[in-house]
Design a protein around this motif. Structure first.
Motif, PDB file in Angstrom:
ATOM      1  N   ARG A 372       0.846  -1.198   0.000  1.00  0.00           N
ATOM      2  CA  ARG A 372       0.000   0.000   0.000  1.00  0.00           C
ATOM      3  C   ARG A 372       0.880   1.245   0.000  1.00  0.00           C
ATOM      4  O   ARG A 372       0.914   2.006   0.959  1.00  0.00           O
ATOM      5  CB  ARG A 372      -0.952   0.010   1.188  1.00  0.00           C
ATOM      6  CG  ARG A 372      -2.041  -1.031   1.129  1.00  0.00           C
ATOM      7  CD  ARG A 372      -2.853  -0.976  -0.178  1.00  0.00           C
ATOM      8  NE  ARG A 372      -3.442   0.332  -0.408  1.00  0.00           N
ATOM      9  CZ  ARG A 372      -4.686   0.646  -0.067  1.00  0.00           C
ATOM     10  NH1 ARG A 372      -5.454  -0.245   0.524  1.00  0.00           N
ATOM     11  NH2 ARG A 372      -5.164   1.848  -0.321  1.00  0.00           N
ATOM     12  N   ASP A 374       0.466   3.941  -1.507  1.00  0.00           N
ATOM     13  CA  ASP A 374      -0.328   5.160  -1.405  1.00  0.00           C
ATOM     14  C   ASP A 374      -0.668   5.513   0.035  1.00  0.00           C
ATOM     15  O   ASP A 374      -1.117   6.637   0.310  1.00  0.00           O
ATOM     16  CB  ASP A 374      -1.599   5.041  -2.242  1.00  0.00           C
ATOM     17  CG  ASP A 374      -2.371   3.759  -1.981  1.00  0.00           C
ATOM     18  OD1 ASP A 374      -1.742   2.742  -1.695  1.00  0.00           O
ATOM     19  OD2 ASP A 374      -3.613   3.783  -2.076  1.00  0.00           O
ATOM     20  N   PRO A 377       2.944   7.977   2.044  1.00  0.00           N
ATOM     21  CA  PRO A 377       3.480   9.030   1.167  1.00  0.00           C
ATOM     22  C   PRO A 377       4.818   9.576   1.638  1.00  0.00           C
ATOM     23  O   PRO A 377       5.620  10.051   0.823  1.00  0.00           O
ATOM     24  CB  PRO A 377       2.390  10.110   1.216  1.00  0.00           C
ATOM     25  CG  PRO A 377       1.663   9.868   2.493  1.00  0.00           C
ATOM     26  CD  PRO A 377       1.680   8.388   2.672  1.00  0.00           C
ATOM     27  N   VAL A 399      -0.307  -0.862  -4.996  1.00  0.00           N
ATOM     28  CA  VAL A 399      -1.523  -0.200  -4.495  1.00  0.00           C
ATOM     29  C   VAL A 399      -2.548  -1.193  -3.947  1.00  0.00           C
ATOM     30  O   VAL A 399      -3.744  -0.919  -3.946  1.00  0.00           O
ATOM     31  CB  VAL A 399      -2.162   0.690  -5.586  1.00  0.00           C
ATOM     32  CG1 VAL A 399      -1.230   1.833  -5.959  1.00  0.00           C
ATOM     33  CG2 VAL A 399      -2.539  -0.130  -6.823  1.00  0.00           C
ATOM     34  N   ARG A 418      -3.271   7.425  -7.377  1.00  0.00           N
ATOM     35  CA  ARG A 418      -3.333   7.169  -5.934  1.00  0.00           C
ATOM     36  C   ARG A 418      -1.967   7.356  -5.295  1.00  0.00           C
ATOM     37  O   ARG A 418      -1.855   7.856  -4.168  1.00  0.00           O
ATOM     38  CB  ARG A 418      -3.856   5.761  -5.673  1.00  0.00           C
ATOM     39  CG  ARG A 418      -5.347   5.622  -5.945  1.00  0.00           C
ATOM     40  CD  ARG A 418      -5.787   4.177  -6.029  1.00  0.00           C
ATOM     41  NE  ARG A 418      -5.421   3.392  -4.846  1.00  0.00           N
ATOM     42  CZ  ARG A 418      -5.613   2.080  -4.749  1.00  0.00           C
ATOM     43  NH1 ARG A 418      -6.146   1.415  -5.774  1.00  0.00           N
ATOM     44  NH2 ARG A 418      -5.276   1.441  -3.655  1.00  0.00           N
ATOM     45  N   VAL A 419      -0.916   6.985  -6.010  1.00  0.00           N
ATOM     46  CA  VAL A 419       0.441   7.127  -5.484  1.00  0.00           C
ATOM     47  C   VAL A 419       0.884   8.584  -5.515  1.00  0.00           C
ATOM     48  O   VAL A 419       1.346   9.138  -4.508  1.00  0.00           O
ATOM     49  CB  VAL A 419       1.426   6.250  -6.276  1.00  0.00           C
ATOM     50  CG1 VAL A 419       2.867   6.493  -5.815  1.00  0.00           C
ATOM     51  CG2 VAL A 419       1.063   4.777  -6.124  1.00  0.00           C
ATOM     52  N   ALA A 422      -1.132  10.935  -3.205  1.00  0.00           N
ATOM     53  CA  ALA A 422      -0.811  10.732  -1.792  1.00  0.00           C
ATOM     54  C   ALA A 422       0.465  11.474  -1.427  1.00  0.00           C
ATOM     55  O   ALA A 422       0.553  12.117  -0.376  1.00  0.00           O
ATOM     56  CB  ALA A 422      -0.666   9.241  -1.499  1.00  0.00           C
ATOM     57  N   GLU A 423       1.467  11.417  -2.316  1.00  0.00           N
ATOM     58  CA  GLU A 423       2.725  12.105  -2.054  1.00  0.00           C
ATOM     59  C   GLU A 423       2.519  13.621  -2.123  1.00  0.00           C
ATOM     60  O   GLU A 423       3.053  14.368  -1.296  1.00  0.00           O
ATOM     61  CB  GLU A 423       3.784  11.641  -3.061  1.00  0.00           C
ATOM     62  CG  GLU A 423       5.216  12.001  -2.703  1.00  0.00           C
ATOM     63  CD  GLU A 423       5.588  13.416  -3.108  1.00  0.00           C
ATOM     64  OE1 GLU A 423       6.523  13.968  -2.527  1.00  0.00           O
ATOM     65  OE2 GLU A 423       4.930  13.981  -4.007  1.00  0.00           O
TER      66      GLU A 423
END
Length: 542
Positions: A372, A374, A377, A399, A418-419, A422-423
């Motif tokens: 996970r 995401d 971050p 993910v 999503r990645v 999130a960052e």
């Protein structure tokens, strides 16, 4: 750049056009005329057959038939029902008009009659199933599609080849193999990926209204298709006053006793793609073997874990020191996944140097975050760019979708977002590799021109990671970092990779290309892409 919209967003643009005074009836008229114009551009057209469906896609076909009839073409429409029985109001009106104009109509012909009509046709307009289609075609269209593909006639598809999902690019039961697809308003994801790449043929976008461009931008496209001239913004200005360090230094980190060749290919690719100085760091157990394959590239051996044949945990500090002296780092090719290599990846993430994570480095990230990424971050939050280059299965593992990885371009872009979201910073790009590759940043997703099928060979991903590293290093060496341009830099690297594969295919054939062959063409490919960026010509999508 050309906007790419999800199908549901295209419908919203159509509704917005009606609010601007362009009725749906007028859009249908313009769409049909756009298809008729493409037919007229073809040579040696004497007999045209239009295969019309029940809905608005069929309505576009009826309009095209009447327009071609008005130009003196010999045109016939095949319809599953008579114009009087068409339930769609718009399609009913234009079908009735075409009949009144004298267009011959064949209603629900048996297979033998349809095959005879197809044999006589020079061009077939495919207006059976539109952008709302998904799943598998039902009768009679499944039979019509089969007959059409067997006929050998040239095909112009309206909006999307029948049988293909304009959203996902899937055609589970097969679809029409078009020579040209005239798609309305804008590009759709399914035309550019998966089965769409084989079925759509050359893609012509018909904007239909002067307001379209503005409304498409306001609709927030899911992606943008990059054109050659767009890369001009990220080209490193040429200069004769340059040394090897100004061209960028790349450190490649990877390899294991099991996988010796992967880091070699990444390092050679970085050098061929323009990096002035490349260093390869591998476990010391394989250093001599690797160095024997590389004359121009120094190889540094670092502690090996005797049980796994990968980097030992003690290699972490040495790799960090090497990384801090480099303009960019590529990590992961053939590296293996265990606690030691996971430590190596986390250590490199702490360095303030542009970083490309590929292959096993991505699998290490998955392990570090329990699948996970995401949700963690902070792991990717750093003061230098980071580029992740997963294929769909690797992306699924990042993910939380290891058993059901993204199966379409749009699903892959959703997972990549999503990645990056999130960052939250501008210094991250996920290059989601597939039949169509998407370079996904926080603000934008870019679709470079896809490479040929010859890239579907072992090691081609290692080559791409090397090209990515060289691209980042060259910009840093020239003082052209500009993190906001990161997705475009990545897209250009993908295009260079694809161009090299096309050049290799000319030499070795479409099925004979190996990853090493692609490496040898990277220099010429880089020159070709940069020349097209500097002197762009109009490109036809396909």
């Amino acid at each position: 750049m050309q906007p790419v919209l999800n199908v549901e967003d295209v419908r919203a643009v159509e509704q917005a056009l009606t609010g601007e005074g362009v009725s749906l009836a007028e859009l249908m008229r313009r769409a049909g005329n756009a298809c008729a114009q493409e037919v007229e551009r073809m040579e040696d057209v004497h007999q045209v057959l239009v295969l019309a469906g029940f809905g608005n896609n069929g309505g576009d076909g009826w309009v095209a038939a009447e327009a071609l009839r008005g130009k003196g073409e010999d045109v016939t429409v095949v319809s599953p029902v008579s114009p009087d029985d068409i339930e769609s109001n718009l399609a009913h009106v234009v079908a009735t008009s075409a009949r009144a104009a004298g267009v011959p109509i064949e209603v629900a012909p048996p297979r033998e009659r349809l095959e005879a009509l197809l044999d006589e046709a020079d061009v077939v307009v495919d207006a059976m199933l539109g952008t709302g289609f998904h799943g598998e075609p039902k009768a009679p269209f499944d039979i019509w599609i089969d007959c059409l593909n067997r006929s050998g006639a040239r095909v112009v598809s309206v909006d999307v080849p029948s049988g293909l999902s304009a959203q996902t690019g899937h055609a589970p039961a097969g679809g029409v193999m078009a020579d040209v697809t005239v798609t309305m308003l804008c590009l759709k994801p399914g035309l550019l990926s998966d089965d769409g790449r084989d079925l759509a043929g050359a893609i012509v976008v018909a904007p239909l209204a002067e307001q379209t461009e503005r409304l498409l931008v306001e609709a927030d496209p899911v992606a943008w298709r990059v054109e050659a001239g767009d890369y001009l913004d990220v080209l490193v200005p040429p200069s004769s006053a340059v040394d090897k360090y100004a061209r960028g230094s790349v450190l490649v980190v990877g390899g294991s006793e099991r996988y010796v060749g992967a880091p070699v290919m990444a390092a050679r690719a970085a050098a061929r793609a323009g990096a002035g100085y490349v260093t390869l760091a591998v476990p010391d157990a394989i250093a001599a073997q690797v160095q024997a394959h590389l004359l121009e590239i120094p190889v540094v051996g670092l502690p090996t874990d005797p049980e796994s044949g990968t980097f030992a945990a003690d290699a972490r500090d040495g790799l960090r020191r090497l990384a801090e002296r480099s303009a960019a780092v590529v990590c992961g090719c053939g590296m293996g996944v265990n606690p030691s290599t996971m430590s190596v990846v986390s250590g490199l993430l702490e360095c303030d140097v542009p970083l490309v994570l590929d292959a096993d480095a991505l699998n290490c990230l998955s392990r570090l975050t329990s699948g996970r990424l995401d949700s963690f971050p902070e792991l990717l939050r750093r003061n230098a760019p980071v580029v992740l280059t997963p294929h769909r299965r690797e992306l699924g593992r990042l993910v939380g979708q290891p058993d059901n990885p993204p199966d379409s371009l749009t699903a892959a872009m959703d997972a990549a977002r999503r990645v990056v979201w999130a960052e939250g910073g501008s210094e991250i790009c996920v290059v989601s590799k597939g039949t169509a590759t998407a370079c996904v940043g926080v603000e934008v997703a870019l679709l470079p021109k896809p490479g040929p099928a010859s890239l579907a060979t072992a090691g081609s991903g290692d080559v791409l990671s090397g090209v990515m590293g060289a691209s980042l290093a060259r910009r840093r060496g020239a003082g052209e970092e500009g993190e906001e341009a990161l997705p475009l830099v990545c897209a250009m690297a993908c295009e260079v990779h694809g161009e090299a594969a096309r050049l290799a295919s000319k030499r070795y054939g479409s099925r004979g290309v190996m990853a090493g062959d692609v490496i040898e063409e990277l220099g010429l490919a880089t020159d070709a892409v940069e020349e097209r960026a500097s002197f762009p010509v109009e490109e036809q999508q396909g």
